[in-house]
Every structure is written in C-alpha cells, then in structure tokens.
Motif scaffolding. Structure first.
Motif, mmCIF file in Angstrom:
data_model
loop_
_atom_site.group_PDB
_atom_site.id
_atom_site.type_symbol
_atom_site.label_atom_id
_atom_site.label_comp_id
_atom_site.label_asym_id
_atom_site.label_seq_id
_atom_site.Cartn_x
_atom_site.Cartn_y
_atom_site.Cartn_z
ATOM 1 N N VAL A 3 0.873 -1.323 -0.115
ATOM 2 C CA VAL A 3 0.002 -0.037 -0.047
ATOM 3 C C VAL A 3 1.012 1.265 0.119
ATOM 4 O O VAL A 3 0.796 2.284 -0.698
ATOM 5 C CB VAL A 3 -0.922 -0.176 1.169
ATOM 6 C CG1 VAL A 3 -1.743 1.446 1.251
ATOM 7 C CG2 VAL A 3 -2.103 -1.103 1.024
ATOM 8 N N LYS A 4 1.995 1.299 0.983
ATOM 9 C CA LYS A 4 2.843 2.335 0.877
ATOM 10 C C LYS A 4 3.726 2.564 -0.194
ATOM 11 O O LYS A 4 3.810 3.529 -0.664
ATOM 12 C CB LYS A 4 3.540 2.206 2.410
ATOM 13 C CG LYS A 4 2.896 2.643 3.472
ATOM 14 C CD LYS A 4 3.636 2.422 4.862
ATOM 15 C CE LYS A 4 4.192 1.019 4.856
ATOM 16 N NZ LYS A 4 4.783 0.876 6.192
ATOM 17 N N SER A 5 4.152 1.433 -0.689
ATOM 18 C CA SER A 5 5.344 1.509 -2.038
ATOM 19 C C SER A 5 4.481 1.758 -3.089
ATOM 20 O O SER A 5 5.267 2.388 -3.978
ATOM 21 C CB SER A 5 5.778 0.182 -2.020
ATOM 22 O OG SER A 5 6.535 -0.227 -0.705
ATOM 23 N N SER A 6 3.163 1.588 -3.273
ATOM 24 C CA SER A 6 2.221 1.960 -4.418
ATOM 25 C C SER A 6 2.424 3.267 -4.790
ATOM 26 O O SER A 6 2.346 3.523 -6.064
ATOM 27 C CB SER A 6 0.866 1.505 -4.292
ATOM 28 O OG SER A 6 0.298 2.422 -3.262
ATOM 29 N N TYR B 239 -2.601 7.954 3.587
ATOM 30 C CA TYR B 239 -1.889 6.515 3.553
ATOM 31 C C TYR B 239 -1.890 5.924 5.144
ATOM 32 O O TYR B 239 -2.184 4.824 5.135
ATOM 33 C CB TYR B 239 -0.411 6.670 3.416
ATOM 34 C CG TYR B 239 -0.521 6.744 1.736
ATOM 35 C CD1 TYR B 239 -0.639 5.505 0.943
ATOM 36 C CD2 TYR B 239 0.034 7.778 1.219
ATOM 37 C CE1 TYR B 239 -0.260 5.226 -0.267
ATOM 38 C CE2 TYR B 239 0.195 7.615 -0.183
ATOM 39 C CZ TYR B 239 -0.095 6.443 -1.017
ATOM 40 O OH TYR B 239 0.210 6.376 -2.385
ATOM 41 N N TRP B 240 -1.939 6.615 6.192
ATOM 42 C CA TRP B 240 -2.127 6.269 7.375
ATOM 43 C C TRP B 240 -3.474 5.679 7.802
ATOM 44 O O TRP B 240 -3.434 4.676 8.530
ATOM 45 C CB TRP B 240 -1.806 7.499 8.505
ATOM 46 C CG TRP B 240 -1.886 6.845 9.839
ATOM 47 C CD1 TRP B 240 -1.461 5.765 10.418
ATOM 48 C CD2 TRP B 240 -2.119 7.872 10.876
ATOM 49 N NE1 TRP B 240 -1.662 5.895 11.759
ATOM 50 C CE2 TRP B 240 -2.110 7.073 12.093
ATOM 51 C CE3 TRP B 240 -2.687 9.123 10.976
ATOM 52 C CZ2 TRP B 240 -2.253 7.549 13.173
ATOM 53 C CZ3 TRP B 240 -2.831 9.808 12.301
ATOM 54 C CH2 TRP B 240 -2.789 9.037 13.537
ATOM 55 N N LEU C 224 -6.851 1.122 8.754
ATOM 56 C CA LEU C 224 -8.083 0.286 8.714
ATOM 57 C C LEU C 224 -7.848 -1.156 8.386
ATOM 58 O O LEU C 224 -8.517 -2.058 8.715
ATOM 59 C CB LEU C 224 -8.928 0.823 7.230
ATOM 60 C CG LEU C 224 -9.732 2.197 7.701
ATOM 61 C CD1 LEU C 224 -10.267 2.690 6.314
ATOM 62 C CD2 LEU C 224 -10.893 1.867 8.690
ATOM 63 N N TYR C 225 -6.810 -1.271 7.486
ATOM 64 C CA TYR C 225 -6.227 -2.735 7.278
ATOM 65 C C TYR C 225 -5.786 -3.321 8.504
ATOM 66 O O TYR C 225 -5.990 -4.620 8.694
ATOM 67 C CB TYR C 225 -5.081 -2.644 6.183
ATOM 68 C CG TYR C 225 -4.685 -3.831 5.913
ATOM 69 C CD1 TYR C 225 -5.689 -4.907 5.186
ATOM 70 C CD2 TYR C 225 -3.569 -4.576 6.427
ATOM 71 C CE1 TYR C 225 -5.106 -6.248 4.779
ATOM 72 C CE2 TYR C 225 -3.177 -6.064 6.178
ATOM 73 C CZ TYR C 225 -4.048 -6.557 5.256
ATOM 74 O OH TYR C 225 -3.584 -8.035 5.295
ATOM 75 N N GLU C 226 -5.107 -2.470 9.386
ATOM 76 C CA GLU C 226 -4.451 -3.446 10.635
ATOM 77 C C GLU C 226 -5.806 -3.806 11.556
ATOM 78 O O GLU C 226 -5.417 -4.880 12.067
ATOM 79 C CB GLU C 226 -3.872 -2.051 11.317
ATOM 80 C CG GLU C 226 -2.511 -1.765 10.930
ATOM 81 C CD GLU C 226 -1.808 -0.582 11.702
ATOM 82 O OE1 GLU C 226 -2.388 -0.088 12.525
ATOM 83 O OE2 GLU C 226 -0.542 -0.441 11.095
ATOM 84 N N VAL C 227 -6.900 -3.264 11.373
ATOM 85 C CA VAL C 227 -8.235 -3.723 12.176
ATOM 86 C C VAL C 227 -8.450 -4.957 11.373
ATOM 87 O O VAL C 227 -8.871 -6.161 11.990
ATOM 88 C CB VAL C 227 -9.157 -2.703 12.145
ATOM 89 C CG1 VAL C 227 -10.579 -3.124 12.638
ATOM 90 C CG2 VAL C 227 -8.969 -1.272 12.722
ATOM 91 N N LYS D 122 -8.408 -9.006 12.938
ATOM 92 C CA LYS D 122 -9.478 -10.020 12.708
ATOM 93 C C LYS D 122 -9.140 -11.171 12.228
ATOM 94 O O LYS D 122 -9.506 -12.326 12.689
ATOM 95 C CB LYS D 122 -10.553 -9.270 12.140
ATOM 96 C CG LYS D 122 -11.264 -7.995 12.834
ATOM 97 C CD LYS D 122 -12.608 -7.511 12.218
ATOM 98 C CE LYS D 122 -13.330 -6.614 12.979
ATOM 99 N NZ LYS D 122 -14.562 -6.153 12.040
ATOM 100 N N LEU D 123 -8.288 -11.064 11.358
ATOM 101 C CA LEU D 123 -7.966 -12.375 10.408
ATOM 102 C C LEU D 123 -6.886 -13.323 11.404
ATOM 103 O O LEU D 123 -6.927 -14.522 11.501
ATOM 104 C CB LEU D 123 -7.044 -11.936 9.309
ATOM 105 C CG LEU D 123 -7.909 -11.729 7.931
ATOM 106 C CD1 LEU D 123 -6.762 -11.072 7.020
ATOM 107 C CD2 LEU D 123 -8.626 -12.622 7.494
#
Length: 226
Positions: free
Chosen positions: A166-169, A205-206, A211-214, A218-219
């Motif tokens: 995501v960041k490198s994109s 980006y943060w 959101l992905y960390e949430v 869960k995963l």
C-alpha cells in the motif's frame, strides 16, 4: 530564525488541504488496485516459488533462489522504470497501471515466497509422514494438511507485505499512474505548497493502513482460534 517567524501556513494550510482533498483522494482507486492485484498475483507466484525453492530438483530450487535473491536485491522503482521506460526500446509497451501491477507482483512474490517457505518448513515432518501413511498422495497431503497449518503461521507476515505494498504503491506515481501521490504532486506544483499536500497524503496512507490493521487483527484472531 525565531519561533514566531515560522510561516505555519506553509507547513500545513488547512484551507488548501480541504479544497483539494477530494481531488487527491480520487486517486485512491489506483492505489488500492495496484496494492490488491499486486499482492494477489504475488501470492500465487510466491507460492509457486516457495514450492520450487524446497524442491528436491536442484535446478528448479536454484532458479527460485536466484529469482528471489535478484528481486529482493533490486529496488522496486528500478523495476518499474525497466518495465515502463525500458521495455519500449525492445518493442514491448505497457500502460502505466499494468507496468505498476506487474512490477509490484514480481517484487512482492520474492518476499511472499520466503514467508511461505518458512511457514511450510515450520510444519513438523511427521505431518507429511502421517498423511502419506493414510494413503494420501504428496499433493493431497500438501493441500489438505500442510497448507492449512502453514497459513496460520504465514498470515501475520503476509499482512505486513500488504501494508508495505500500500505504501510502496506511491512509487507508481513515478511512471505517471494517477494515484494519490501523483495527484498530490500536481496540487503541490499548482499551489506551490508541497508541504501541505504531502502531509495530507501521509495522513491518507495512514488512514488506509490503520483500517487494514483492524482487518489484520480480525484475521489473526480467526486463524488463531483453530
């Protein structure tokens, strides 16, 4: 320079950020597309590479090892430039988005391969022997017994790969992909205020990564329950 002499409006101009937020964030589709497709293709290729890496066929194993070493040792930006600016010299043309997806897929596959290889090797050899003693083929043991267990181990580091993608994109902006960062560069040049738009991009980006960390939590909880 005194503290009072600092022109704070040039560090972060709230009005400029609000007025241009919609334009900058309109590039989020490309950011998410490149990250998601790059990861999924990298996951498929990385899994194949991991199997090649642990293969008993030396030529296959050495090829996978060479690929992984080269991709991990090559800056992603260089790879993007080769695909987008270099390949046309030999008659091969890629659209900017396609070049970005290919580049990130090839690069991420090298890291994913090592993660999966480590996860597969972490499963006790007795699991293989037990499965094969039941009459299952080596392929069925891999898919039905080994991979499900290895997946639990691989989820946390694979999630980190997603965050890095995501960041490198943002590097895709260097080959004209109209993502968040490219849009911010345009606004910064037009308004002559790069500090504001770059801080705004950092916050965007943060937010995406948060959101992905949430979802990641869960995963991990889901896989950890088995």
């Amino acid at each position: 320079m005194a503290f009072s002499d600092i022109k704070w409006e040039y560090i972060f101009n709230i009005r400029l950020a609000i007025d241009n937020f919609g334009y900058v964030v309109s590039g989020i589709g490309y950011t998410l597309l490149i990250s998601a497709v790059g990861f999924l293709l990298g996951l498929v290729l990385g899994f194949l590479l991991s199997l090649m890496r642990i293969s008993s066929i030396k030529l296959v194993s050495r090829f996978a090892k060479l690929y992984i070493s080269f991709m991990r040792g090559t800056p992603t930006l260089v790879l993007l430039f080769i695909l987008y600016f270099g390949f046309p010299f030999i008659g091969i043309y890629f659209q900017a988005v396609v070049a970005a997806i290919i580049g990130f897929s090839l690069s991420s596959a090298a890291y994913i391969a090592e993660i999966i290889r480590s996860a597969l090797n972490a499963i006790d050899q007795g699991q293989w022997e037990a499965g094969m003693s039941l009459g299952l083929s080596r392929l069925k043991v891999l898919w039905r017994i080994i991979v499900p267990q290895a997946l639990r181990i691989a989820v946390p580091p694979l999630s980190n790969v997603v965050l890095d993608l995501v960041k490198s994109s943002s590097l895709a902006a260097m080959i004209t992909v109209p993502d968040i960062f490219q849009k911010a560069k345009i606004v910064g040049g037009r308004e002559n205020d790069y500090m504001t738009v770059y801080i705004m991009v950092a916050l965007i980006y943060w937010a995406i990564c948060s959101l992905y960390e949430v979802l990641q939590a869960k995963l991990e909880k889901e896989f950890g329950s088995y």
